[in-house]
Design a protein around this motif. Structure first.
Motif, mmCIF file in Angstrom:
data_model
loop_
_atom_site.group_PDB
_atom_site.id
_atom_site.type_symbol
_atom_site.label_atom_id
_atom_site.label_comp_id
_atom_site.label_asym_id
_atom_site.label_seq_id
_atom_site.Cartn_x
_atom_site.Cartn_y
_atom_site.Cartn_z
ATOM 1 N N GLN B 94 0.789 -1.176 0.043
ATOM 2 C CA GLN B 94 0.143 -0.089 0.031
ATOM 3 C C GLN B 94 1.062 1.396 0.053
ATOM 4 O O GLN B 94 0.710 2.310 -0.945
ATOM 5 N N LYS B 95 1.952 1.231 1.063
ATOM 6 C CA LYS B 95 2.587 2.703 0.987
ATOM 7 C C LYS B 95 3.609 2.889 -0.190
ATOM 8 O O LYS B 95 3.969 3.704 -0.322
ATOM 9 N N GLU B 98 1.665 4.231 -2.848
ATOM 10 C CA GLU B 98 1.628 5.679 -2.875
ATOM 11 C C GLU B 98 3.023 6.430 -3.106
ATOM 12 O O GLU B 98 2.827 7.443 -3.583
ATOM 13 N N LEU B 99 3.936 5.782 -2.996
ATOM 14 C CA LEU B 99 5.353 6.416 -3.054
ATOM 15 C C LEU B 99 5.741 6.203 -4.385
ATOM 16 O O LEU B 99 6.962 6.679 -4.603
ATOM 17 N N GLY B 100 5.201 5.453 -5.302
ATOM 18 C CA GLY B 100 5.532 5.621 -6.618
ATOM 19 C C GLY B 100 6.353 4.436 -7.140
ATOM 20 O O GLY B 100 6.778 4.375 -8.195
ATOM 21 N N GLU B 134 -6.229 -0.176 -5.349
ATOM 22 C CA GLU B 134 -6.780 0.833 -4.296
ATOM 23 C C GLU B 134 -6.047 1.859 -4.177
ATOM 24 O O GLU B 134 -6.360 3.085 -4.112
ATOM 25 N N ALA B 135 -4.630 1.738 -3.811
ATOM 26 C CA ALA B 135 -3.715 2.616 -3.199
ATOM 27 C C ALA B 135 -3.390 3.410 -4.450
ATOM 28 O O ALA B 135 -3.337 4.524 -4.583
ATOM 29 N N GLN B 138 -6.235 5.948 -5.115
ATOM 30 C CA GLN B 138 -6.355 6.913 -4.098
ATOM 31 C C GLN B 138 -4.996 8.039 -4.240
ATOM 32 O O GLN B 138 -5.263 9.340 -3.910
ATOM 33 N N SER B 139 -3.888 7.495 -4.696
ATOM 34 C CA SER B 139 -2.679 8.534 -4.624
ATOM 35 C C SER B 139 -2.645 9.062 -5.984
ATOM 36 O O SER B 139 -1.777 9.883 -6.425
ATOM 37 N N HIS B 140 -3.693 8.882 -6.854
ATOM 38 C CA HIS B 140 -4.017 9.467 -8.420
ATOM 39 C C HIS B 140 -2.769 9.095 -9.186
ATOM 40 O O HIS B 140 -2.064 9.893 -9.904
#
Lengths: 246, 246
Positions: B94-95, B98-100, B134-135, B138-140
């Motif tokens: 997940q993280k 988000e961080l790419g 999902e992540a 959410q993080s576009h």
């Protein structure tokens, strides 16, 4: 090697007595005996110490060596975190401790859905402090981060006066195109000693909160082009500061 | 605005039909109706699209606008992660999304206590892919990271050949004093297009694994003076790379 934090004083013979949970951990959990060595962080320094004698109630240790190097950040970085849902604050406490945070201020943000009542407050704080202590031990820090009780906006502004640099991570910024690069802003404050960064809860900070912060010397920062969750943003910022300074 | 990823093609009239869970989500969960707009990521681009008609089984959308900016990292960064205990791989997925992160390779490291059998393998992968999707929404992001099935050391070496830069995060390094600063190493590879970073499980990589990696063109990196947990180290590295490149 195991690491223990203690408030006990070191006596004139270079001896220290550790009691309570940590004594239990050494003798019962780790099955240590006289002659075994551990790290002890006492009086703001890290020592290598040797167990002289011990029971699960009290362990007497003697200093073998004093470590001179510090694993602490060269700059004091504190996090203000809009009260998030669920156990996210526990994740933030653990990970931010590993990443070198100085103090955590939970913040009763306008959009925080969670409220802490007095009773919950105390229980939660004890739990977060325990998480911080364990994470500090595991990550070999020489300081346990302070976990503050929740603050409101006025208290936040008062606390902010003690910091050289004040940032507010504003999600709206990441969505729009007026991005101020965090890297450029950090480089501008390289000689400063303390940084306070405010993060919103889920849903972000209210526009009115951002306005007050900007009027009080806070600078907006954007943490890259992707939208980070409430609990990921502080970790990104701490990792970036560690990367820049360490 | 909601964001949906789809493999469906865009037809000659600039229309696309989305079915399955996403259609259900738009109509039943979000209660959208004709005229409402969403982001749709299709054929590697992000579009603003307008719902033309829809049921919870199928929604027809028309392109309103094509977004030119990308939220993807300018460099491809993939993570090899020693299989950790518990649900840590879910947190990392997940993280890191988000961080790419580009691709996650779970790795059957010598000190990995967890083993995935064939049946578990498939179930876990489906779950991790769902978390990544999902992540990413959410993080576009405009790309869902690939979650690979677990690999062994030989497969890792083969995969590594496709990457310009290969790093191994070696905890022993952080403990000792032969630290090579991540920042300095990253600056040396600034013009490269792809980075693969290997992280150990709890307890770190075995010395024999590190030796093989170093013999195969991997460079050791150290992620600051504190010891980071298995699940924190990849997040630190991704945040640092994002900070450096974005």
């Amino acid at each position: 090697m195991q690491r223990y934090f203690t408030d006990e004083p070191i006596n004139d013979n270079n001896l220290i007595t550790i009691t309570g949970e940590d004594a239990h951990h050494m003798i019962q959990v780790m099955r240590m005996s006289p002659g075994d060595q551990v790290y002890v962080v006492a009086e703001n320094f890290t020592y290598t110490m040797k167990i002289m004698e011990g029971t699960s109630k009290a362990v007497v240790l003697q200093i073998v060596d004093k470590l001179t190097s510090s694993n602490e950040m060269p700059i004091k970085v504190s996090i203000v975190c809009g009260l998030p849902k669920g156990d996210k604050l526990e994740l933030i406490t653990q990970k931010a401790t590993e990443l070198g945070m100085h103090t955590l201020y939970p913040y009763e943000a306008k959009r925080s859905i969670v409220k802490w009542d007095k009773q919950k407050n105390e229980k939660k704080l004890v739990r977060l402090q325990k998480i911080a202590k364990e994470a500090a031990e595991q990550s070999h820090r020489s300081r346990i981060p302070t976990i503050h009780s929740p603050i409101n906006l006025n208290e936040l502004l008062e606390i902010a006066q003690k910091y050289d640099v004040k940032f507010v991570a504003d999600e709206e910024d990441a969505k729009h195109e007026q991005r101020q690069k965090f890297a450029e802003q950090l480089k501008k404050v390289y000689d400063k000693k303390s940084i306070l960064i405010v993060f919103g809860p889920e849903g972000g900070l209210d526009r009115s909160e951002v306005k007050v912060l900007l009027e009080n010397d806070f600078q907006p920062i954007s943490l890259g082009p992707r939208i980070l969750r409430t609990e990921t943003a502080p970790l990104y910022a701490l990792a970036a500061i560690s990367y820049e300074y360490e």
